[in-house]
Write a protein that holds these residues in place. Sequence first.
Motif, PDB file in Angstrom:
ATOM      1  N   MET A   1       6.698  -6.160  14.060  1.00 20.19           N
ATOM      2  CA  MET A   1       7.379  -5.651  12.627  1.00 20.19           C
ATOM      3  C   MET A   1       6.372  -4.467  11.768  1.00 20.19           C
ATOM      4  SD  MET A   1       9.519  -7.481   9.926  1.00 20.19           S
ATOM      5  CE  MET A   1      10.197  -6.828   8.738  1.00 20.19           C
ATOM      6  N   ARG A   2       7.016  -3.418  11.775  1.00 19.80           N
ATOM      7  CA  ARG A   2       6.469  -2.427  10.879  1.00 19.80           C
ATOM      8  C   ARG A   2       6.491  -2.743   9.529  1.00 19.80           C
ATOM      9  NH1 ARG A   2       5.942   3.074  12.512  1.00 19.80           N
ATOM     10  NH2 ARG A   2       6.863   3.662  10.350  1.00 19.80           N
ATOM     11  N   THR A   3       5.378  -3.013   8.665  1.00 17.96           N
ATOM     12  CA  THR A   3       5.508  -3.142   7.219  1.00 17.96           C
ATOM     13  C   THR A   3       5.272  -1.956   6.424  1.00 17.96           C
ATOM     14  OG1 THR A   3       4.426  -5.450   7.728  1.00 17.96           O
ATOM     15  CG2 THR A   3       4.338  -4.613   5.282  1.00 17.96           C
ATOM     16  N   GLU A   4       6.206  -1.427   5.801  1.00 16.12           N
ATOM     17  CA  GLU A   4       6.126  -0.336   5.013  1.00 16.12           C
ATOM     18  C   GLU A   4       5.955  -0.758   3.403  1.00 16.12           C
ATOM     19  OE1 GLU A   4       9.832   1.355   5.628  1.00 16.12           O
ATOM     20  OE2 GLU A   4       9.068   2.517   7.479  1.00 16.12           O
ATOM     21  N   VAL A   5       5.100   0.224   2.929  1.00 17.59           N
ATOM     22  CA  VAL A   5       4.772  -0.102   1.461  1.00 17.59           C
ATOM     23  C   VAL A   5       5.244   0.961   0.467  1.00 17.59           C
ATOM     24  CG1 VAL A   5       2.835  -1.526   2.086  1.00 17.59           C
ATOM     25  CG2 VAL A   5       2.502   0.875   2.028  1.00 17.59           C
ATOM     26  N   THR A   6       5.514   0.604  -0.633  1.00 13.64           N
ATOM     27  CA  THR A   6       5.983   1.637  -1.830  1.00 13.64           C
ATOM     28  C   THR A   6       4.527   1.795  -2.579  1.00 13.64           C
ATOM     29  OG1 THR A   6       8.128   0.756  -1.940  1.00 13.64           O
ATOM     30  CG2 THR A   6       7.260   2.086  -3.913  1.00 13.64           C
ATOM     31  N   ILE A   7       4.220   3.165  -2.762  1.00 17.09           N
ATOM     32  CA  ILE A   7       3.173   3.413  -3.629  1.00 17.09           C
ATOM     33  C   ILE A   7       3.602   4.747  -4.642  1.00 17.09           C
ATOM     34  CG2 ILE A   7       1.248   2.775  -2.102  1.00 17.09           C
ATOM     35  CD1 ILE A   7       1.114   5.775  -1.164  1.00 17.09           C
ATOM     36  N   ASN A   8       2.861   4.915  -5.534  1.00 16.36           N
ATOM     37  CA  ASN A   8       3.218   5.977  -6.308  1.00 16.36           C
ATOM     38  C   ASN A   8       2.628   7.553  -5.892  1.00 16.36           C
ATOM     39  OD1 ASN A   8       3.256   8.032  -8.509  1.00 16.36           O
ATOM     40  ND2 ASN A   8       1.749   6.699  -9.978  1.00 16.36           N
ATOM     41  N   PRO A   9       3.615   8.434  -5.792  1.00 19.97           N
ATOM     42  CA  PRO A   9       3.558   9.641  -4.844  1.00 19.97           C
ATOM     43  C   PRO A   9       2.088  10.492  -5.485  1.00 19.97           C
ATOM     44  CG  PRO A   9       5.853   9.463  -5.213  1.00 19.97           C
ATOM     45  CD  PRO A   9       5.184   8.276  -5.879  1.00 19.97           C
ATOM     46  N   THR A  10       2.041  10.128  -6.787  1.00 18.23           N
ATOM     47  CA  THR A  10       1.063  10.938  -7.540  1.00 18.23           C
ATOM     48  C   THR A  10      -0.428  10.480  -7.091  1.00 18.23           C
ATOM     49  OG1 THR A  10       2.353  10.745  -9.680  1.00 18.23           O
ATOM     50  CG2 THR A  10       0.005  11.466  -9.986  1.00 18.23           C
ATOM     51  N   LEU A  11      -0.443   9.240  -6.442  1.00 18.75           N
ATOM     52  CA  LEU A  11      -1.837   9.024  -6.054  1.00 18.75           C
ATOM     53  C   LEU A  11      -2.094   9.723  -4.658  1.00 18.75           C
ATOM     54  CD1 LEU A  11      -1.452   5.128  -6.721  1.00 18.75           C
ATOM     55  CD2 LEU A  11      -3.496   6.327  -7.347  1.00 18.75           C
ATOM     56  N   LEU A  12      -1.192  10.051  -3.968  1.00 18.66           N
ATOM     57  CA  LEU A  12      -1.266  10.789  -2.655  1.00 18.66           C
ATOM     58  C   LEU A  12      -1.951  12.098  -3.105  1.00 18.66           C
ATOM     59  CD1 LEU A  12       2.107   9.642  -0.940  1.00 18.66           C
ATOM     60  CD2 LEU A  12      -0.291   8.941  -0.647  1.00 18.66           C
ATOM     61  N   THR A  13      -1.007  12.633  -3.948  1.00 23.46           N
ATOM     62  CA  THR A  13      -1.569  14.350  -4.306  1.00 23.46           C
ATOM     63  C   THR A  13      -2.854  14.254  -4.893  1.00 23.46           C
ATOM     64  OG1 THR A  13      -0.329  14.095  -6.188  1.00 23.46           O
ATOM     65  CG2 THR A  13       1.062  14.991  -4.461  1.00 23.46           C
ATOM     66  N   TRP A  14      -2.980  13.427  -5.812  1.00 27.32           N
ATOM     67  CA  TRP A  14      -4.561  13.102  -6.306  1.00 27.32           C
ATOM     68  C   TRP A  14      -5.420  12.965  -5.413  1.00 27.32           C
ATOM     69  CZ3 TRP A  14      -7.275   8.418  -6.241  1.00 27.32           C
ATOM     70  CH2 TRP A  14      -8.729   8.652  -6.888  1.00 27.32           C
ATOM     71  N   ALA A  15      -5.172  12.133  -4.493  1.00 31.21           N
ATOM     72  CA  ALA A  15      -6.331  11.726  -3.386  1.00 31.21           C
ATOM     73  C   ALA A  15      -6.542  13.113  -2.386  1.00 31.21           C
ATOM     74  CB  ALA A  15      -5.981  10.699  -2.462  1.00 31.21           C
ATOM     75  N   ILE A  16      -5.527  13.931  -2.217  1.00 35.05           N
ATOM     76  CA  ILE A  16      -5.634  15.146  -1.408  1.00 35.05           C
ATOM     77  C   ILE A  16      -6.620  16.025  -2.199  1.00 35.05           C
ATOM     78  CG2 ILE A  16      -4.546  16.981  -0.158  1.00 35.05           C
ATOM     79  CD1 ILE A  16      -2.190  14.862   0.206  1.00 35.05           C
ATOM     80  N   PRO A  65      -1.429   1.703 -10.254  1.00 39.92           N
ATOM     81  CA  PRO A  65      -0.202   2.257 -10.727  1.00 39.92           C
ATOM     82  C   PRO A  65      -0.288   3.856 -10.913  1.00 39.92           C
ATOM     83  CG  PRO A  65      -1.442   0.989 -12.372  1.00 39.92           C
ATOM     84  CD  PRO A  65      -2.058   0.617 -11.018  1.00 39.92           C
ATOM     85  N   GLU A  66      -1.686   4.239 -11.275  1.00 38.92           N
ATOM     86  CA  GLU A  66      -1.818   5.800 -11.416  1.00 38.92           C
ATOM     87  C   GLU A  66      -3.263   6.162 -11.114  1.00 38.92           C
ATOM     88  OE1 GLU A  66      -3.106   5.384 -16.146  1.00 38.92           O
ATOM     89  OE2 GLU A  66      -1.115   5.717 -15.901  1.00 38.92           O
ATOM     90  N   PRO A  67      -3.654   7.287 -10.820  1.00 41.64           N
ATOM     91  CA  PRO A  67      -5.080   7.459 -10.465  1.00 41.64           C
ATOM     92  C   PRO A  67      -6.094   7.078 -11.523  1.00 41.64           C
ATOM     93  CG  PRO A  67      -3.497   9.380 -10.011  1.00 41.64           C
ATOM     94  CD  PRO A  67      -2.807   8.493 -10.934  1.00 41.64           C
ATOM     95  N   PRO A  68      -7.058   6.226 -10.931  1.00 42.75           N
ATOM     96  CA  PRO A  68      -8.028   6.033 -11.761  1.00 42.75           C
ATOM     97  C   PRO A  68      -9.070   7.293 -12.342  1.00 42.75           C
ATOM     98  CG  PRO A  68      -9.112   6.054  -9.386  1.00 42.75           C
ATOM     99  CD  PRO A  68      -7.534   6.459  -9.380  1.00 42.75           C
TER     100      PRO A  68
END
Length: 376
Positions: A1-16, A65-68
């Motif tokens: 079973m695939r376990t999907e997770v919810t994250i703050n999209p801002t963290l994705l753009t920040w990490a990139i 919850p937000e970028p460090p």
Amino acid sequence: MRTEVTINPTLLTWAITRAGFDMEQFLNNHPIIQKWIEEIKKPTVKQLEDFANKVHIPFGYLFLPEPPKESIPFPFFRTGNINTEKVSLNVFDTIQILQRRQDWITDYLIDNEHKPLAFVGKFDKNANANNVVVNMRNTLGLHPNWACDFATFEDTLNFITHKIEEIGVFINFNGVVENNTHRPISVSECRGFVLVNQYAPFMFINAADAKAAQLFTIIHELAHVWLGESAGFDNQNLLPANDPIEKLCDAIAAEFLVPASSLIDIWKDKPSIDYARRVFKVSPVVIGRRAMDLGLITRGEFFVFYNAYMESYRQKKEKQGSGGDFYATARKRVSVSFASVVNQAVNQNKLLYRDAYKITGLKGDTYQKFVTQHLH
């Protein structure tokens, strides 16, 4: 079973962005991540792990919850009037790697009742450069023209590295993040940095730089240890930032490597950079820099010489290509002195093997072969 997770999209753009990627190009190459950002789809744990690896980020960061807020713990000086606390991700990660090593070995030395190093912070920003140089030479057991004893400036570099490590300062030569050759550290951004504390000062020297420049960087960093000040620097054209401590460290390094009175005497008889570097056994760029400081050549003449020398070095390096002995490289990347203490702690059952692997960046059989065959 695939376990999907919810994250703050801002963290994705920040990490990139943090990893230095162009956002548009990155999302074009990975369209699924665009859907995560727009919250059309949710990532699985495995997909997030792959993403974390791509952008060189701790997996746990993605669940914040937000970028460090990330910053380096010392000023990073740029030649001219600029200093900053923002560096590229590769430099930032390298600083963190050395901080972890320093934190561990400091605790180990304290636990084993080692005393603080008396020379750390022995002088302050108001010190006379010549007085600091005399104390540095005395601590290292060197006479004023010590470098003249060697055949080449490469021999001089190897000798002074050994002497500095003998007194309790650790030196890491590396041009990439740990052992990852896909993550180079640009010389134009970082020639080196130094993390100063009372028990275990750590130097980082950019191994991608010419050995001619590495020698000056080492002594510049050693001056920082004597002044008790951590710092990073690019030292473009071997020139310091417009900062009092940087200028003092520069003056100390210059006098330590090439005593003014000795160079002036030699220059009177034969005003030649090539002749002087053969006498002093330091690199020609160090001689050129010192000659400029003393008014023996003009600033313009130094820059012409320096740029030609570094261009010649770049061309030579391109012809040589990459490669080399992994373990010989590891001796310089990790520091033999540091690895010896780690090995000692393992043998005393004061450090687990898994932690030794992590702190040295050497895993399993590679670590075993290194400590048994390449530490001495």
